[in-house]
Structure formats: structure tokens, C-alpha cells
Design an enzyme around this catalytic site. Sequence first.
Site, mmCIF file in Angstrom:
data_model
loop_
_atom_site.group_PDB
_atom_site.id
_atom_site.type_symbol
_atom_site.label_atom_id
_atom_site.label_comp_id
_atom_site.label_asym_id
_atom_site.label_seq_id
_atom_site.Cartn_x
_atom_site.Cartn_y
_atom_site.Cartn_z
ATOM 1 N N THR A 1 21.855 9.347 -31.662
ATOM 2 C CA THR A 1 22.409 7.999 -31.808
ATOM 3 C C THR A 1 22.914 7.750 -33.231
ATOM 4 O O THR A 1 22.450 8.376 -34.186
ATOM 5 C CB THR A 1 21.300 6.966 -31.485
ATOM 6 N N ASP A 2 23.823 6.797 -33.355
ATOM 7 C CA ASP A 2 24.291 6.416 -34.693
ATOM 8 C C ASP A 2 23.203 5.705 -35.494
ATOM 9 O O ASP A 2 23.291 5.580 -36.713
ATOM 10 C CB ASP A 2 25.556 5.536 -34.608
ATOM 11 N N LYS B 1 14.249 9.326 -33.181
ATOM 12 C CA LYS B 1 15.476 10.090 -32.867
ATOM 13 C C LYS B 1 15.870 10.947 -34.073
ATOM 14 O O LYS B 1 16.273 12.104 -33.926
ATOM 15 C CB LYS B 1 16.639 9.146 -32.494
HETATM 16 P P1 NAD Z 1 17.801 5.306 -20.672
HETATM 17 O O1 NAD Z 1 16.589 4.633 -21.228
HETATM 18 O O2 NAD Z 1 18.695 4.545 -19.753
HETATM 19 O O3 NAD Z 1 17.364 6.642 -19.894
HETATM 20 C C1 NAD Z 1 16.396 7.507 -20.390
HETATM 21 C C2 NAD Z 1 15.988 8.450 -19.255
HETATM 22 O O4 NAD Z 1 15.003 9.368 -19.779
HETATM 23 C C3 NAD Z 1 15.330 7.736 -18.067
HETATM 24 O O5 NAD Z 1 15.852 8.232 -16.863
HETATM 25 C C4 NAD Z 1 13.857 8.095 -18.212
HETATM 26 O O6 NAD Z 1 13.163 8.139 -16.969
HETATM 27 C C5 NAD Z 1 13.935 9.472 -18.855
HETATM 28 N N1 NAD Z 1 12.715 9.816 -19.591
HETATM 29 C C6 NAD Z 1 12.057 9.038 -20.503
HETATM 30 N N2 NAD Z 1 10.960 9.676 -20.945
HETATM 31 C C7 NAD Z 1 10.945 10.897 -20.325
HETATM 32 C C8 NAD Z 1 10.062 12.012 -20.379
HETATM 33 N N3 NAD Z 1 8.981 12.007 -21.165
HETATM 34 N N4 NAD Z 1 10.345 13.106 -19.627
HETATM 35 C C9 NAD Z 1 11.451 13.121 -18.826
HETATM 36 N N5 NAD Z 1 12.296 12.079 -18.712
HETATM 37 C C10 NAD Z 1 12.050 10.982 -19.458
HETATM 38 O O7 NAD Z 1 18.590 5.845 -21.924
HETATM 39 P P2 NAD Z 1 20.170 5.908 -22.212
HETATM 40 O O8 NAD Z 1 20.602 4.616 -22.769
HETATM 41 O O9 NAD Z 1 20.860 6.487 -21.044
HETATM 42 O O10 NAD Z 1 20.168 6.963 -23.410
HETATM 43 C C11 NAD Z 1 20.189 8.361 -23.138
HETATM 44 C C12 NAD Z 1 20.175 9.119 -24.443
HETATM 45 O O11 NAD Z 1 21.309 8.777 -25.208
HETATM 46 C C13 NAD Z 1 18.970 8.834 -25.336
HETATM 47 O O12 NAD Z 1 18.571 10.020 -25.942
HETATM 48 C C14 NAD Z 1 19.497 7.849 -26.363
HETATM 49 O O13 NAD Z 1 18.786 7.953 -27.574
HETATM 50 C C15 NAD Z 1 20.930 8.312 -26.500
HETATM 51 N N6 NAD Z 1 21.915 7.283 -26.883
HETATM 52 C C16 NAD Z 1 21.993 6.113 -26.170
HETATM 53 C C17 NAD Z 1 22.976 5.178 -26.506
HETATM 54 C C18 NAD Z 1 23.138 3.887 -25.746
HETATM 55 O O14 NAD Z 1 23.934 3.044 -26.142
HETATM 56 N N7 NAD Z 1 22.446 3.678 -24.630
HETATM 57 C C19 NAD Z 1 23.857 5.447 -27.572
HETATM 58 C C20 NAD Z 1 23.717 6.639 -28.284
HETATM 59 C C21 NAD Z 1 22.750 7.556 -27.910
HETATM 60 O O1 DAU Z 2 23.830 2.389 -31.387
HETATM 61 C C1 DAU Z 2 23.346 3.160 -30.340
HETATM 62 C C2 DAU Z 2 22.131 2.491 -29.745
HETATM 63 O O2 DAU Z 2 22.590 1.362 -29.028
HETATM 64 C C3 DAU Z 2 21.318 3.422 -28.850
HETATM 65 O O3 DAU Z 2 20.814 4.473 -29.607
HETATM 66 C C4 DAU Z 2 20.160 2.654 -28.194
HETATM 67 O O4 DAU Z 2 19.487 3.496 -27.276
HETATM 68 C C5 DAU Z 2 20.750 1.471 -27.442
HETATM 69 O O5 DAU Z 2 19.709 0.704 -26.864
HETATM 70 C C6 DAU Z 2 21.596 0.603 -28.372
HETATM 71 O O6 DAU Z 2 20.747 -0.055 -29.366
HETATM 72 P P1 DAU Z 2 20.974 -1.587 -29.798
HETATM 73 O O7 DAU Z 2 19.704 -2.106 -30.331
HETATM 74 O O8 DAU Z 2 22.194 -1.734 -30.615
HETATM 75 O O9 DAU Z 2 21.311 -2.219 -28.322
HETATM 76 P P2 DAU Z 2 20.812 -3.563 -27.612
HETATM 77 O O10 DAU Z 2 21.593 -3.684 -26.343
HETATM 78 O O11 DAU Z 2 19.330 -3.652 -27.534
HETATM 79 O O12 DAU Z 2 21.299 -4.693 -28.614
HETATM 80 C C7 DAU Z 2 22.656 -4.821 -28.999
HETATM 81 C C8 DAU Z 2 22.744 -5.945 -30.041
HETATM 82 O O13 DAU Z 2 22.444 -7.190 -29.393
HETATM 83 C C9 DAU Z 2 21.731 -5.809 -31.162
HETATM 84 O O14 DAU Z 2 22.315 -6.279 -32.362
HETATM 85 C C10 DAU Z 2 20.591 -6.736 -30.757
HETATM 86 C C11 DAU Z 2 21.304 -7.836 -29.996
HETATM 87 N N1 DAU Z 2 20.519 -8.444 -28.880
HETATM 88 C C12 DAU Z 2 19.963 -7.620 -27.958
HETATM 89 C C13 DAU Z 2 19.232 -8.120 -26.905
HETATM 90 C C14 DAU Z 2 18.586 -7.211 -25.882
HETATM 91 C C15 DAU Z 2 20.406 -9.820 -28.780
HETATM 92 O O15 DAU Z 2 20.941 -10.571 -29.607
HETATM 93 N N2 DAU Z 2 19.686 -10.333 -27.734
HETATM 94 C C16 DAU Z 2 19.074 -9.547 -26.804
HETATM 95 O O16 DAU Z 2 18.401 -10.081 -25.874
#
Ligand code: NAD
Ligand code: DAU
Length: 372
Positions: free
Chosen positions: A135-136, A182
Site C-alpha cells: 500500500t501507499d 504492511k
Molecule cells: P480485504 O480486507 O477486502 O481482503 C483481505 C482478504 O484476506 C479477505 O478475503 C480475508 O479473508 C483474507 N485474509 C485475512 N487474513 C487472512 C489469513 N490470515 N489467511 C488467509 N487469508 C486471510 O482487503 P483488500 O482491500 O482487498 O486488500 C487486499 C490487499 O491489498 C491487502 O494486502 C492490502 O493491504 C492491499 N491494498 C489495499 C488497498 C485498498 O484500497 N483496499 C490499496 C492498496 C493496497
Molecule cells: O491508501 C491505500 C489504503 O486505502 C489501503 O492500504 C487500505 O487497506 C484501505 O483501507 C485504504 O485506507 P484508508 O484509511 O485511506 O481508507 P478508508 O476507506 O478507511 O478511509 C478513506 C478516508 O475516509 C480516510 O481519510 C478516512 C476517511 N473516513 C473513513 C471512514 C471509514 C471517514 O471520514 N469516515 C469513515 O467512516
Amino acid sequence: MTYDRTIIITGGAGFIGSHVTRLFVNKYPNYRIINIDKLTYAGNLANLKDVEDKPNYKFIKADICDYEDIRKIISSNDVSGIIHLAAESHVDRSIVDPFTFARTNVMGTLTLLQSAREYWEPKGYEGCRFYHISTDEVYGALELTKPEGDPSAKECGGGPFGDDFFTETTRYQPHSPYSAAKASSDHFVRAYHDTYGMPTVVTNCSNNYGPYQFPEKLIPLFINNIRHRKPLPVYGKGENVRDWLYVEDHARAIDVIFHQGKDGDTYNIGGFNEWKNIDLIKVLIRTADRVLGRPEGADDDLITFVTDRKGHDMRYAIDSTKLRDELGWEPSLQFEEGIEKTVRWYLDNQEWLDSVTSGDYLKYYEKMYGAN
Ligand code: NAD
Ligand code: DAU
């Protein structure tokens, strides 16, 4: 059917993992894709309904921290590639329960690395690759040097809220337990490359949005709340900035990098698409109200400013120029189009949203696989 290779995707039942799994299962019928997922609260096999019967797809419920299980799965399936997404991913949860984040994100990654090494090292790593999705947030936070936003920023080569970006050489400076875990896992992946010669690649991506995201994250949570006319809890003043990328564009980048990325290298993935939270929330309300047939402005009063997240990072902005210049990847979707598709998807898939918010899907897994 014999396959050219077998690849493990970890966390394939989660948000991004399900899109990556779908892309690989459909695009590469010559690969056998094994989805390893523990099915935590964030894992949902309904996210993969459309591929679950494909002959080249297999699901194994396993914990990436279980060394014996993971070793067995890798060797008995002759796995040559691992695309590692499984993680605890929600910052707010990490503030409440940091241990779970260290266990899964650090120890889980290390367990996968060591298990893969034991199987791959004797073969000289021939044709093998370990791809770690990060992640960033590991880079810390940027300042908001242009708080009002600068619409001409793109032409000037800067971002609308500040001229600096995270690049692949930006120093790691994580702030939350999530990003600290991470960051640690990223270091372990690089250590396995530098110490044992494992062919690895790491990518650091900005915020993803799109279908199948668990509704604890900003965009799906707020769409669901607008639908039920529930308050929208905006942390602090809503001034924090995030760089949003449509999830299918991230999955496409992962495909390109898995196949063409350089061993031991790092690539940033982002949308050059920065939004202040409060402005994004207004776009969400406007779009959802239009789709729901409600008058413009009907739900503006749902916005509720609440106590800020502890250690809330102010601004993320990714420079993904290296990925564009070296491997030709660019985001394909304009944000307006992506948000419209996303809002429509959640409103058209209320059954999915309801089963996730009620926790019904977890009861189904307990019956099928036993409790976690
Ligand atoms: P998510 O929380 O939606 O999914 C995570 C998945 O991992 C789930 O299916 C969960 O069951 C599985 N998991 C958790 N613990 C586990 C374990 N111990 N063994 C096996 N499986 C397990 O997450 P996401 O948002 O899809 O993110 C996926 C990846 O991408 C993560 O590594 C996250 O750090 C990275 N990432 C996410 C974002 C974002 O915006 N969502 C951005 C950049 C990077
Ligand atoms: O930047 C990449 C990351 O983006 C990933 O690595 C993470 O897994 C992913 O969850 C996401 O993290 P953020 O914390 O940026 O995402 P989130 O959706 O939780 O929040 C986005 C922004 O909105 C953040 O500034 C917090 C704010 N927020 C979030 C929630 C859930 C609110 O203001 N209210 C809320 O209820």
C-alpha cells in the site's frame, strides 16, 4: 487437463483479491489458480460466484500463518507463482487491535515467503515469482500545501493539493499499526530477494474503489448509509486527501507486473486522482440521489462531522510514472465513470450489501468449513 503452471492468490475472497482472481481465471485458462483465504469477516466467496465452477479455479480455506498447511499446499500443487493479497486491511481496526495486524500481515507474509523458499530454492527458483501487494500508506503522509486545491495542477506537473508525490524511492514512514505491519512485510519480501535470491516484486497502490468492497471502508459504507438515510460519519473536517483508483485498473496492473515486472523491483500504482474526502462525499451523495430518484440535495444533511481518526494521515498521492514508462500501464477509467459504476453496483446489489452488513455470509461458512 494439464496446466502450464499453478499460481496461488492469497486473499482471493476479499475485495481486490476477488477482482484479481476473476481476471486471472478468465484470462489464463492455461493457469490453475488456487485461491487461499481464511475467510475472515472480510472474505466472502459470494464475490467469486461467477468463477467458482471454472475448471482452472480451486478454493482452499487456509490461514497464511499456518506454516504446515501452506508448505503442503505449495509443494503438493507444484506452485510456481504467488500473488499475495491476504491481509488485515482496515486502518480503524488496526488502531483497536494491532496484534491481529502484526500476526496476519507480518507473520503471514513471512510464513508464505519461507514456505515458498523451501520449495523453490532447490529448483533454483526457475520460473518462480513471489508478488507482494502493498500500500501507499507505508510512505507515511504528505502535507496539504494547497488546501483549496488547484484545478490547473495537472498541467503544472503537480498534484491539486501539493506538488510532491510518493515515488518508489520515498522513505518508509508508516504511522498506523496497519501501515507499520504492511511496511514490515514489504521489508521481509525484499530481504528474501536480497538474502536468498527469491524472485520477488512489490507494488504499493493507492486507495481502491469499486464493487465487492467491504462496507466498513469509506465509499461502500457511505453509499449504504445514503441508501438507508443514515448519518455519514466524516472524520475531522473531511480535509484529508486520498488518491482513488478503480479496482479493475489495479487488477490489470497486477497482471502486467506479475508477468513483466523486474525481479526485486518495486512499482507504485495510482490514479493521479486526488480527492479531498468532503468533496468526494458530496459527489457520492449527488450520484446516489440521482440513481435513487431523490431530489438533488435531499441527503446533504446526512453529513456528520465526527472525532478524527487517531494519527489520521493527511494526504496520499502516488506517482506511478515508472509503471507507465517501463510497462505501459495506465488507469483506464475516468473517476466520474468509475464512481457512477460503483454507486450503481452497490444500489443494484442490495442483497450482497444486506448479507454482508448482517453477517449472514459468515454463518454459511461456519456450516461449510467450521468456525475460524
Ligand atoms: P480485504 O480486507 O477486502 O481482503 C483481505 C482478504 O484476506 C479477505 O478475503 C480475508 O479473508 C483474507 N485474509 C485475512 N487474513 C487472512 C489469513 N490470515 N489467511 C488467509 N487469508 C486471510 O482487503 P483488500 O482491500 O482487498 O486488500 C487486499 C490487499 O491489498 C491487502 O494486502 C492490502 O493491504 C492491499 N491494498 C489495499 C488497498 C485498498 O484500497 N483496499 C490499496 C492498496 C493496497
Ligand atoms: O491508501 C491505500 C489504503 O486505502 C489501503 O492500504 C487500505 O487497506 C484501505 O483501507 C485504504 O485506507 P484508508 O484509511 O485511506 O481508507 P478508508 O476507506 O478507511 O478511509 C478513506 C478516508 O475516509 C480516510 O481519510 C478516512 C476517511 N473516513 C473513513 C471512514 C471509514 C471517514 O471520514 N469516515 C469513515 O467512516
